[in-house]
Motif scaffolding. Structure first.
Motif, PDB file in Angstrom:
ATOM      1  N   VAL A 154      -4.827   5.021  -0.259  1.00  0.00           N
ATOM      2  CA  VAL A 154      -5.288   4.261  -1.429  1.00  0.00           C
ATOM      3  C   VAL A 154      -6.820   4.229  -1.467  1.00  0.00           C
ATOM      4  O   VAL A 154      -7.433   4.378  -2.537  1.00  0.00           O
ATOM      5  CB  VAL A 154      -4.710   2.839  -1.410  1.00  0.00           C
ATOM      6  CG1 VAL A 154      -5.238   2.033  -2.593  1.00  0.00           C
ATOM      7  CG2 VAL A 154      -3.190   2.875  -1.460  1.00  0.00           C
ATOM      8  N   SER A 193       0.816  -1.200   0.000  1.00  0.00           N
ATOM      9  CA  SER A 193       0.000   0.000   0.000  1.00  0.00           C
ATOM     10  C   SER A 193       0.854   1.257   0.000  1.00  0.00           C
ATOM     11  O   SER A 193       0.483   2.268  -0.613  1.00  0.00           O
ATOM     12  CB  SER A 193      -0.932   0.003   1.218  1.00  0.00           C
ATOM     13  OG  SER A 193      -1.800  -1.111   1.189  1.00  0.00           O
ATOM     14  N   ASN A 203      -3.035   2.578   3.583  1.00  0.00           N
ATOM     15  CA  ASN A 203      -4.281   2.024   3.053  1.00  0.00           C
ATOM     16  C   ASN A 203      -5.382   3.075   2.994  1.00  0.00           C
ATOM     17  O   ASN A 203      -6.240   3.018   2.093  1.00  0.00           O
ATOM     18  CB  ASN A 203      -4.742   0.837   3.910  1.00  0.00           C
ATOM     19  CG  ASN A 203      -3.954  -0.425   3.633  1.00  0.00           C
ATOM     20  OD1 ASN A 203      -4.236  -1.155   2.689  1.00  0.00           O
ATOM     21  ND2 ASN A 203      -2.946  -0.680   4.465  1.00  0.00           N
ATOM     22  N   TRP A 206      -4.551  -4.252  -5.170  1.00  0.00           N
ATOM     23  CA  TRP A 206      -4.811  -3.833  -3.790  1.00  0.00           C
ATOM     24  C   TRP A 206      -6.194  -4.271  -3.350  1.00  0.00           C
ATOM     25  O   TRP A 206      -6.363  -4.766  -2.229  1.00  0.00           O
ATOM     26  CB  TRP A 206      -4.682  -2.315  -3.689  1.00  0.00           C
ATOM     27  CG  TRP A 206      -4.997  -1.774  -2.323  1.00  0.00           C
ATOM     28  CD1 TRP A 206      -4.155  -1.726  -1.246  1.00  0.00           C
ATOM     29  CD2 TRP A 206      -6.242  -1.228  -1.878  1.00  0.00           C
ATOM     30  NE1 TRP A 206      -4.792  -1.174  -0.161  1.00  0.00           N
ATOM     31  CE2 TRP A 206      -6.076  -0.863  -0.527  1.00  0.00           C
ATOM     32  CE3 TRP A 206      -7.471  -1.004  -2.496  1.00  0.00           C
ATOM     33  CZ2 TRP A 206      -7.098  -0.281   0.213  1.00  0.00           C
ATOM     34  CZ3 TRP A 206      -8.493  -0.431  -1.762  1.00  0.00           C
ATOM     35  CH2 TRP A 206      -8.304  -0.075  -0.417  1.00  0.00           C
TER      36      TRP A 206
END
Length: 447
Positions: free
Chosen positions: A171, A68, A168, A332
């Protein structure tokens, strides 16, 4: 850590990468060390299968955090993603979904660290270690290794969990923001198609249906009651239509005269009524959320009958943007989905022979909340993209174009699999079935 100039030295980026990778490595090594002793110790019930699963899950956790970090950097330096990023996203109970994702991730990190707080306990010399009293002391003391190993593990876990949250979250923010931008682009394209269909319908009715009563194409349009509906409110068209306050808002598509100021935001019910009454076409106003996207597009678009090439070109541009987001985020998305699935499955298997704790319940529920939050961004794009073909009024010249559009639908996918609202429903049904099975097994054991 993003370089603003070519000669900049990414010192901050290097420090963050070292801290992220170093804390992940520390978690992996100390966890493997403790699991090895747990398997061989007579004071625990952990066998080789439990230890192997623990090492695998922790490896997955560390790998996802490191990946990430790299992905977040690549997303924020990519020119197209920077162009598509906006401070908008879906809302959940009127709360920004990015904020909800942050709250869920933060809660998970806090619960994770609090549930393993006994790893920082010092050596306890008051009790004899048995299978029954080994839950209130340092786990390393239980398996006869130095308590400093568990303390190092907890410190590394705390540091890495913070980086795991940040990377994370970045993202996820890109995902929900880009997906919302794509949704707005598709909806703007749909408004153009609706205006095109309205103009063609007027021509065809004048040619083929002269004796029939007039029909307003807006009667076939429905505007969803969500935050985006505020941008589709009708505008005053007095200056353009000679004082007719109801005209110039064909299709309920956010049409506005270039000279008129917007009205105050009105209720959804009033919006639906004005959509049904409007009967003429003026100018499109580009959605406010997307007003900065692309310098090559004007803020207003004149409604007109679109050529086949124009439709295919605009469809292709949206399709390429959606494909870029799908390819960049699919690894991801699949990784975090697999990790959540494995995490929750292990929790449920563990509860078959253990009583659930409060921390355990939160650590089971919180990751599951992320799945619908993330998947709904994919589903919204796919749901709107499926409307495009249905919104095009068919003509003889457009038959071949329909064949192309059917073969190239606009979809955000994860390795070729389109995430839809049906997919989310299947996941929810599976979770409910698992809970029902757990309750059923408990009742059987009590008989």
């Amino acid at each position: 850590g993003i370089k603003l100039h070519e000669k900049d030295k990414p010192i901050i980026s290097a420090v963050l990468h070292i801290l992220t990778f170093g804390s992940a490595l520390g978690i992996f090594l100390t966890n493997a060390w403790v699991c090895g002793y747990n398997i061989s110790s007579q004071n625990t019930k952990i066998d080789i299968l439990d230890g192997t699963v623990s090492i695998m899950v922790m490896s997955f956790f560390c790998g996802l955090g490191v990946y990430s970090h790299r992905l977040a950097y690549r997303l924020f330096v990519h020119p197209k993603f920077l162009d598509m990023l906006r401070l908008h996203s879906k809302t959940i109970f009127k709360i920004n979904s990015a904020l909800v994702i942050f709250i869920v991730l933060l809660s998970f990190v806090l619960v994770l660290n609090m549930s393993t707080l006994n790893y920082v306990y010092s050596f306890d010399t008051t009790d004899n270690i048995t299978m029954e009293n080994n839950t209130d002391i340092n786990p390393c003391q239980v398996v006869d290794i130095s308590v400093q190993v568990c303390q190092v593990y907890w410190i590394c876990q705390m540091v890495f969990s913070v980086f795991f949250l940040v990377w994370n979250l970045l993202v996820a923010v890109v995902l929900v923001s880009v997906a919302r931008t794509q949704t707005i682009s598709i909806r703007r394209f749909l408004k153009e198609l609706e205006a095109d269909a309205k103009l063609l319908d007027n021509q065809f009715r004048a040619k083929f249906s002269r004796n029939e009563s007039s029909c307003n194409l807006n009667q076939y349009i429905w505007t969803d009651d969500d935050s985006i509906a505020d941008y589709f409110t009708a505008r005053d068209q007095t200056a353009v239509n000679g004082g007719d306050g109801n005209g110039g808002n064909g299709g309920g598509v956010g049409l506005q005269s270039a000279d008129q100021p917007p009205r105050q935001r009105s209720s959804f019910s009033d919006l639906q009524l004005r959509i049904g009454r409007s009967g003429s076409v003026s100018r499109f106003e580009q959605l406010v959320e997307n007003s900065g996207e692309g310098s090559s597009e004007d803020n207003t678009i004149e409604p007109h009958i679109m050529s086949v090439q124009e439709m295919m070109h605009k469809h292709w541009r949206i399709s390429m943007s959606v494909r870029l987001a799908s390819v960049a985020l699919q690894r991801w998305m699949s990784s975090i989905t697999l990790m959540i699935t494995a995490w929750t499955a292990i929790r449920m298997v563990y509860w078959l022979s253990h009583t659930p704790s409060l921390y355990g319940i939160f650590m089971f529920i919180l990751p599951l909340l992320l799945l619908p939050l993330l998947a709904s961004s994919y589903s919204e794009v796919n749901y709107e993209g499926a409307k495009i073909i249905q919104s095009i009024l068919p003509t003889n010249e457009r038959i071949e174009m329909f064949q192309y559009l059917y073969g190239q639908p606009i979809k955000m996918t994860v390795y070729g699999h389109a995430v839809t609202y049906g997919t989310i429903g299947t996941v929810v049904a599976g979770i409910l079935a698992a809970f029902a099975s757990k309750i059923f097994l408990q009742e059987i054991n009590m008989i």
